[in-house]
Design a protein around this motif. Structure first.
Motif, PDB file in Angstrom:
ATOM      1  N   ARG A 297       0.731  -0.902   0.219  1.00 56.89           N
ATOM      2  CA  ARG A 297      -0.125  -0.189   0.030  1.00 56.89           C
ATOM      3  C   ARG A 297       0.964   1.582   0.092  1.00 56.89           C
ATOM      4  O   ARG A 297       1.865   1.420   0.729  1.00 56.89           O
ATOM      5  CB  ARG A 297      -0.718   0.127   1.323  1.00 56.89           C
ATOM      6  N   SER A 364       5.463 -10.198  -1.105  1.00 61.61           N
ATOM      7  CA  SER A 364       3.574 -10.008  -1.183  1.00 61.61           C
ATOM      8  C   SER A 364       3.484 -11.244   0.834  1.00 61.61           C
ATOM      9  O   SER A 364       2.093 -10.383   1.068  1.00 61.61           O
ATOM     10  CB  SER A 364       2.989 -11.185  -1.805  1.00 61.61           C
ATOM     11  N   ASP A 400      -3.196  -1.462   8.673  1.00 61.66           N
ATOM     12  CA  ASP A 400      -4.383  -2.306   9.386  1.00 61.66           C
ATOM     13  C   ASP A 400      -4.472  -3.963  10.278  1.00 61.66           C
ATOM     14  O   ASP A 400      -4.267  -4.384  11.337  1.00 61.66           O
ATOM     15  CB  ASP A 400      -5.323  -1.269  10.264  1.00 61.66           C
ATOM     16  N   GLY A 401      -4.697  -4.657   8.630  1.00 63.02           N
ATOM     17  CA  GLY A 401      -5.155  -5.810   9.043  1.00 63.02           C
ATOM     18  C   GLY A 401      -4.169  -6.677   9.081  1.00 63.02           C
ATOM     19  O   GLY A 401      -4.316  -8.042   9.924  1.00 63.02           O
ATOM     20  N   SER A 402      -3.002  -6.753   8.538  1.00 63.87           N
ATOM     21  CA  SER A 402      -1.292  -7.646   8.769  1.00 63.87           C
ATOM     22  C   SER A 402      -0.890  -7.216  10.282  1.00 63.87           C
ATOM     23  O   SER A 402      -0.217  -7.802  10.632  1.00 63.87           O
ATOM     24  CB  SER A 402      -0.376  -6.848   7.829  1.00 63.87           C
ATOM     25  N   VAL A 435      -9.879  -1.178   6.608  1.00 63.94           N
ATOM     26  CA  VAL A 435     -10.285  -2.085   5.887  1.00 63.94           C
ATOM     27  C   VAL A 435      -8.797  -3.337   5.639  1.00 63.94           C
ATOM     28  O   VAL A 435      -8.042  -2.886   5.192  1.00 63.94           O
ATOM     29  CB  VAL A 435     -11.420  -1.466   5.182  1.00 63.94           C
TER      30      VAL A 435
END
Ligand SMILES: Cc1ncc(C[n+]2csc(CCOP(=O)(O)OP(=O)(O)O)c2C)c(N)n1
Ligand SMILES: [Mg+2]
Length: 1021
Positions: A297, A364, A400-402, A435
Motif C-alpha cells: 500500500r 507479498s 492495519d489488518g496485517s 479495512v
C-alpha cells in the motif's frame, strides 16, 4: 462542548448509589457495557479498594502513593493522621494536604471544595490520560462506533453542569504536564477544555500502559503542554507541497494507468509528508541511516516521493512489455513486481544534512520483511560502531489488518529489547485504512486497536486522524524524538481510509457499501489542508495552483521520459559488496585450509579460561579434551571443528554471528560456546578472546527468543549488510524450521533471482533419524532440495576453470559427515568471490560419535600434508569410500551412495557382514549435485550395482532429488539409466518418522541390512 453524556445523570445516579453501597467490581462491570474499560480504567481499581482494601491496614502502616489511594473515609482518616503528624503519611499525601489546606483559606472560589472533589478531579484528569484516546477524533469518516468510556464523563466523578464554572484547586504536583502548571486554581470548564484539547483532538495518545514513570512523564509533558505545537507558515508550505506530491502522484497514475494494479495510497496520502517529517526530525537528532520495510500500500508513492526513485523509472515499470533488455553476460534473475522492489537513496534533510535511506525488497507475504529490517539495521549498527544505536534506525510500515493478524509482528516486537537483537527502537507506522482487502476490523481482530500487540512491549501508540496533516506531522516527529530519547519501539497509527478498492480494479461497494458511500463524498486530505491554509490566509489560491502546476508538469515530463527508460538491474551490488562476482562471472575456487601454526595458536586461545574462572566440572572436561585434541592433532570433534572455523575466520578479520534457540550451550550440550562461572554466574566466551582487544561483538553467539520466523528473518537481514560476515541461524531441531517457512521460500531460496541480492546466510538444521519421533528427526531435507533451481537433466559445465555450478544455483544444501568437512564448508562461505545461502543438515548423534572425528591435518593447507590433495585442502563435496580404492575397482559389486549420518551405520553393517565388495560414498553436498565426483566414482566401480540409501521415508529425504540427477550422470558415462538406481530406505510415509523407538530400530536395521545384503536389490523396497 458536550462533556456530559446524554442521559448520564440517571445512569450515574445508579452508579453512585452502588458505589456508596460498596458494590463489588463485578456488579459494576455489569452496569458498564464497554468491554474495553476493565483494562484501562483506574476507577475500577478505586472501587475495588472501596469494597475490600479499606479496613484491612491501619493508617499508620500505609505507604500508599497518592494516586493509588481512594475512598473518602480513607482520605479523611488520612487527613486526620496528617494533621496529627505530617510525617505519618506518604510524601505525596503530605504534598497534597499541604497544598490543599494552604489554599482553602486564600481563595474564595475554592473554599467549598471538598477533599473528595479534589480526588475526583484528579481521577477525572487521570481518566483522560488513560482513556482520552477513546474519545479522540480519529476516524476521518466518522463511521467508527466506539463507546466513550464512562469515566471521561464528569458526572461519573460526581460533577454536574453547575460545577463547570466553579474554581477548583488542582495542586502543584511533582509531575510534568497538566498538573505541573503554575495555575493551581482552574474552573472545571477550563480543566475539561485543556484535557479535551490534549487528549481528544486529532491525536489519541495511548501511553499510560507504560510502566516507566519517566517515560510517561516525558510524554505527558509533550502532550499536556499549554502551548500546543503550531507550525509556522514556512513549514506549512512544505507540508502543502509534500501533500500535493503525494496526492498528485496517485491521481496521475490513476489517469495514466487506469487498469494497472498499484495499491494506491489514496485516503492515506498524509503518510508521505509524515514520513518525511519523521526522517527530518530523526536526522536532526543524529540518525544517519534508516532501513525501511513496507507492504504494497502506497509503496510506489514512497519510492517516488520519499526515496526519490526516478519517476520515469517507476512509470516505465507499468509498461506491460517492460522487461530488462537482454544484457549479454549479465545476470538478470527472474525479477519481481514493481511494488515489491527495494531501493536506496541519500536524502538531503530539512536540517541540511544527508540521511541514507534503504527500502528492503519484500515478498507479498505481509509483515515477513519486519524482522529482516531489524536484522539489517542491527548489522549496520555493528559496522558503523553505533554503540548507542542512535545513528541507524529501523522504520517499518504496516497495514492495519496485517499488523493485527500476522504473528511475525509479535515475534519481531519481541526482539526489540533483547541485547543481541535490539536496534534501539523501531518506529512502526500503521497505514490504518480500517479495512483489510474486504474484511472489516470487526472480523479481522479481537482487540480495540490494530496496534494493541505493541502495548505488551511498553511502546507508546499515537493514533492520529489521517486527514489532519499537521497532527500527522506532530506524531511523526514525536515518534522520532521518542526513539532517539528512549531507544525503544513506538507506533504511529494513521487512521485513514482507502478511497478505492483493495487494488484499483476492485469494487469496494460489493462489501463495504456504507463506508464507500461516505468515502465518495469525502474530500481528500489535500483538499482539507488547502482549505485550512486558505482560511487562515497563509496561502492564496494562486500559491496552491502554482504548486499543482509545478507537480503536474514534472509528472508529465517524467512520464514522457519513461518511454526511453531502460530498466537497470545491475544495481545488485551495494558498495560493500563491490568486487563480488555475479553468477555469470567466474569465481576462482579457493582453499579453505589454514596454516598449522595458526590452528595451534587459536586452538589454545579457545580452550583456556581466565585463572579465577570456575566452569562446571563437565564443561571444564569438554574444554580440556579440546585442548588435548589441539595438542595431539587427533580426534577433533564437531564442536571443536566449528569453533576452529569461527576462530580462524575471526583472525582473518571476519565478523561471526550465530543465533538461535539455546545455541550458546547447544541444544545437544555439545558447543558450550558461552561458559558460566559456577560461583559467580559470570559468563565467558572463549571465542571473544582470540585477539588482543577483540571487539566483543565481533564474535556473537546468542540464545534467541523462541521464534523461528522472527529470528531467521532477523539473521537474514543481518547477513544482507556486509559480505564479510559468517552469519548463522541454528534451529533447535530442523523440524521446527518450517515455522520460518516464509523466510526460506520467499527470501532465502529466491532472493537473488527476484531481487539480485546475494546472501551468504548459513542455516544449521539438526536432522537425522535417532528414534526420537516425528518431530525430532527431519529437517525436511526434501523441501530444500525441491526448491533447488538446477535442472536434473542437464549436465553443468564441470571443467574446473569454467565451473560456475554453485554460483548459478539458488542455494547450497549439504549433509556433512566429518568435523573437518564442516570446518571447510563454513570457511568456504567466506573464502569465495560470491555469496550463496547454505543449508546444513546438521547432525545430532554425530556430535559425539566415536568415528565422527577428524585429524588436525585435515584442516591444514600445507603441501605434502596428509589432508592436502591436488587442489589443496578444501571442502569435499563427495567423500570417497574410506578403503583406499584405486581408480578402477572391477571387483566391487555394489556402490552405495548416501548422505549424512546413515553412512556410519552402513559402514558398521558392512564390517559386520564383511562386505569388502561394497563401496560406500558420501554425498556431502547434495545441492549443487557434484556430477563430476559422482561420475568419477561410477567409473571407478564399472561393475557395481548402484544404490541410493537413505534413512528418511521414500517420499522424503534426498531420493526424489538424487534419482534424476544420478540418472543423468549415469547416462553420460554409459552406466545405465533410471531403472538401474536401486533404493534402500524406508517406504513412503505421511509422517516423517515413527513414534515408537523399537519400530524405529527395526526399520533402521532393515534398511541398513538391505543396503548391505548379499543378493541384488529390487527397485522398490
Ligand atoms: C501473509 C499474507 N496473507 C495474505 C495476503 C493477501 N493480502 C494482500 S493485501 C491483504 C489485505 C491487507 O490488509 P491491510 O494489512 O489492512 O493492508 P491494506 O491493503 O488495507 O493497506 C491481504 C489479505 C498477503 N499478501 N500476505
Ligand atoms: Mg487496511
Amino acid at each position: 462542548m458536550g462533556w456530559f453524556n446524554a442521559g448520564s445523570s440517571v445512569a450515574r445516579i445508579v452508579i453512585r448509589k452502588s458505589l456508596s453501597q460498596g458494590g463489588s467490581y463485578l456488579t459494576r462491570r455489569q452496569t458498564m457495557p464497554s468491554k474495553n474499560l476493565s483494562s484501562h480504567s483506574t476507577i475500577f481499581r478505586v472501587m475495588a479498594h472501596t469494597a475490600s482494601v479499606l479496613p484491612s491496614v491501619p493508617l499508620s502502616g500505609r505507604t500508599d502513593n497518592f494516586l493509588d489511594g481512594a475512598s473518602s473515609v480513607y482520605i479523611e482518616e488520612l487527613q486526620k493522621a496528617w494533621e496529627a503528624d505530617p510525617n505519618s503519611v506518604d510524601e505525596s499525601w503530605d504534598n497534597y494536604f499541604r497544598n490543599f489546606v494552604g489554599q482553602t483559606g486564600t481563595s474564595a472560589g475554592v473554599s467549598g471544595q471538598t477533599i473528595q472533589e479534589s480526588m475526583r478531579l484528579l481521577l477525572l484528569v487521570q481518566a483522560y490520560q488513560v482513556n482520552g484516546h477513546m474519545k479522540a477524533n480519529l476516524d476521518p469518516l466518522a463511521l467508527e462506533e466506539r463507546e466513550i468510556p464512562d469515566n471521561l464523563d464528569p458526572a461519573f466523578h460526581g460533577f454536574t453542569e453547575t460545577d463547570l464554572d466553579r474554581e477548583f484547586f488542582l495542586g502543584a504536583w511533582n509531575m510534568p504536564g497538566f498538573l505541573a502548571d503554575n495555575r493551581p486554581v482552574m474552573t472545571l470548564r477550563s480543566i475539561l477544555t485543556r484535557l479535551e484539547q490534549a487528549y481528544c483532538g486529532s491525536i489519541g495518545y495511548e501511553y499510560m500502559h507504560i510502566s516507566d514513570n519517566d517515560k510517561c512523564n516525558w510524554l505527558r509533558e509533550k502532550i499536556e503542554t499549554s502551548t500546543p505545537v503550531a507550525y509556522n507558515r514556512e513549514r506549512r508550505e512544505v507540508f502543502l507541497d509534500r501533500l500535493t506530491w503525494s496526492t498528485q502522484f496517485e491521481n496521475f497514475l490513476a489517469t495514466k494507468m487506469k487498469a494497472a494494479k498499484r495499491f494506491g495510497l489514496e485516503g492515506g496520502e498524509t503518510l508521505i509528508p509524515g514520513m518525511k517529517e519523521m526522517f527530518d526530525r530523526a536526522s536532526d537528532l543524529g540518525v544517519e541511516n534508516i532501513v525501511v520495510g513496507m507492504p504494497h500500500r502506497g509503496r510506489l508513492n514512497v519510492l517516488g516521493n520519499v526515496f526519490r526513485k526516478p519517476l520515469a523509472q517507476i512509470f516505465s515499470e507499468f509498461d506491460k512489455n517492460a522487461k530488462p533488455v537482454d544484457e549479454v553476460g549479465l545476470y538478470t534473475g527472474t525479477g519481481d513486481v514493481k511494488y515489491h522492489l527495494g531501493t536506496s537513496y541519500d536524502r538531503p534533510t530539512r536540517g541540511g544534512r544527508r540521511i541514507h535511506l534503504s527500502l528492503l525488497a519484500n515478498p507479498s507475504h505481509l509483515e515477513a520483511v519486519d524482522p529482516v529490517v531489524l536484522g539489517k539495521t542491527r548489522a549496520k549498527q555493528y559496522y558503523t560502531n553505533d554503540v548507542d544505536r542512535t545513528k541507524n534506525m529501523a522504520v517499518v510500515i504496516h497495514g492495519d489488518g496485517s499488523f493485527a493478524g500476522q504473528g511475525v509482528v509479535y515475534e519481531t516486537l519481541h526482539l526489540s529489547a533483547l541485547p543481541n537483537y535490539t536496534t534501539g527502537g523501531t518506529i512502526h507506522i500503521v497505514v490504518n485504512n480500517q479495512v483489510a482487502f474486504t474484511t472489516d476490523p470487526r472480523s479481522g481482530r479481537s482487540s480495540q486497536y490494530c496496534t494493541d500487540a505493541a502495548k505488551a512491549f511498553d511502546a507508546p501508540i499515537f493514533h492520529v486522524n489521517g486527514d489532519d496533516m499537521e497532527a500527522v506531522a506532530i506524531v511523526c516527529e514525536l515518534a522520532a524524538e521518542w526513539r532517539q530519547t528512549f531507544h525503544s519501539d513506538v507506533v504511529v497509527d494513521i487512521v485513514c481510509y482507502r478511497r478505492f478498492g483493495h487494488n484499483e480494479i476492485d469494487e469496494p461497494l460489493f462489501t463495504q457499501p456504507k463506508m464507500y458511500k461516505v468515502i465518495q463524498k469525502h474530500p481528500s486530505s489535500l483538499d482539507i489542508y488547502q482549505k485550512k491554509l486558505l482560511e487562515s490566509g497563509e496561502v492564496t489560491q494562486e500559491d496552491i495552483d502554482n504548486i499543482h502546476k509545478k507537480v503536474n508538469s514534472i509528472l508529465n515530463q517524467e512520464f514522457l521520459n519513461s518511454k526511453d527508460c531502460v530498466p537497470n538491474r545491475r544495481d545488485w551490488l551495494s558498495s560493500r559488496w563491490s568486487g563480488f562476482k555475479s553468477p555469470e562471472q567466474l569465481s576462482r575456487i579457493q582453499n579453505t585450509g589454514v596454516k598449522p601454526e595458526l590452528l595451534k595458536e587459536v586452538g589454545k586461545a579457545i580452550t583456556v579460561f581466565p585463572d579465577d574462572f570456575q566452569p562446571h566440572k563437565q564443561v571444564k572436561k569438554v574444554y580440556d579434551d579440546r585442548a588435548r585434541m589441539i595438542e595431539t592433532g587427533e580426534g577433533i570433534d564437531w564442536a571443536l571443528a566449528e569453533a576452529l572455523a569461527f576462530a580462524t575466520l575471526l583472525v582473518e578479520g571476519n565478523h561471526v554471528r550465530l543465533s538461535g534457540q539455546d545455541v550458546e550451550r547447544g541444544t545437544f550440550s555439545h558447543r558450550h560456546a558461552m561458559v558460566h562461572d559456577q560461583e559467580t554466574g559470570m559468563k565467558y566466551c572463549p571465542l571473544d578472546h582470540i585477539m588482543h582487544g577483540q571487539n566483543e561483538e565481533m564474535f556473537t553467539v546468542s540464545n534467541s527468543s523462541l521464534s523461528e520466523f522472527g529470528v531467521l528473518g532477523f539473521e537474514l537481514g543481518y547477513s544482507m549488510e556486509n559480505p564479510n560476515a559468517l552469519v548463522m541461524w541454528e534451529a533447535q531441531f530442523g523440524d521446527f524450521s518450517n515455522g520460518a517457512q516464509v523466510i526460506f521460500d520467499q527470501f532465502l531460496s529466491a532472493g537473488e533471482a527476484k531481487w539480485l541480492r546475494q546472501n551468504g546466510l548459513v542455516v544449521l538444521l539438526p536432522h537425522g533419524y535417532d528414534g526420537q519421533g516425528p518431530e525430532h528427526s527431519s529437517a525436511r531435507l526434501e523441501r530444500f532440495l525441491e526448491m533447488s533451481d538446477s535442472s536434473p537433466y542437464v549436465l553443468p559445465e564441470m571443467e574446473q576453470t569454467l565451473k560456475k555450478q554453485i554460483q548459478e544455483s539458488n542455494w547450497q544444501v549439504v549433509n556433512v559427515t566429518t568435523p573437518a568437512n564442516y570446518f571447510h564448508v563454513l570457511r568456504r562461505q567466506i573464502h569465495r568471490d560470491f555469496r550463496k545461502p547454505l543449508v546444513v543438515m546438521a547432525p545430532k548423534n554425530l556430535l559425539r560419535h566415536k568415528k565422527c572425528k577428524s585429524n588436525l591435518s585435515e584442516f591444514v593447507d600445507v603441501e605434502g600434508h596428509p589432508g592436502f590433495d591436488k587442489q589443496g585442502t578444501k571442502f569435499k563435496q563427495l567423500i570417497k569410500d574410506e578403503n583406499d580404492h584405486s581408480d578402477l575397482e572391477e571387483g566391487i559389486r555394489r556402490l552405495v551412495l548416501c548422505s549424512g549420518k546413515i553412512y556410519y551405520e552402513l559402514d558398521e553393517e558392512r564390517k559386520r557382514v564383511d562386505g569388502k565388495d561394497i563401496a560406500i560414498c558420501r554425498l556431502e553436498q547434495l545441492c549443487s549435485f557434484p556430477y563430476d565426483r559422482v561420475q568419477r566414482e561410477l567409473r571407478r566401480y564399472p561393475n557395481a550395482e548402484i544404490v541410493w540409501c537413505q534413512e528418511e521415508p521414500m517420499n522424503m529425504g534426498a531420493y526424489s532429488y538424487i534419482a534424476p540427477r544420478l540418472c543423468t550422470a549415469m547416462k553420460a558415462v554409459g552406466r545405465g539409466s533410471w531403472e538401474d538406481i536401486k533404493y534402500a530406505g524406508r517406504g513412503p510415509s505421511a509422517s516423517t518418522a515413527t513414534g515408537f523407538l523399537q519400530v524405529h530400530k527395526n526399520e533402521q536395521a532393515e534398511l541398513v541390512q538391505l543396503a548391505m545384503q548379499p543378493q541384488p536389490i529390487k527397485f522398490f523396497c
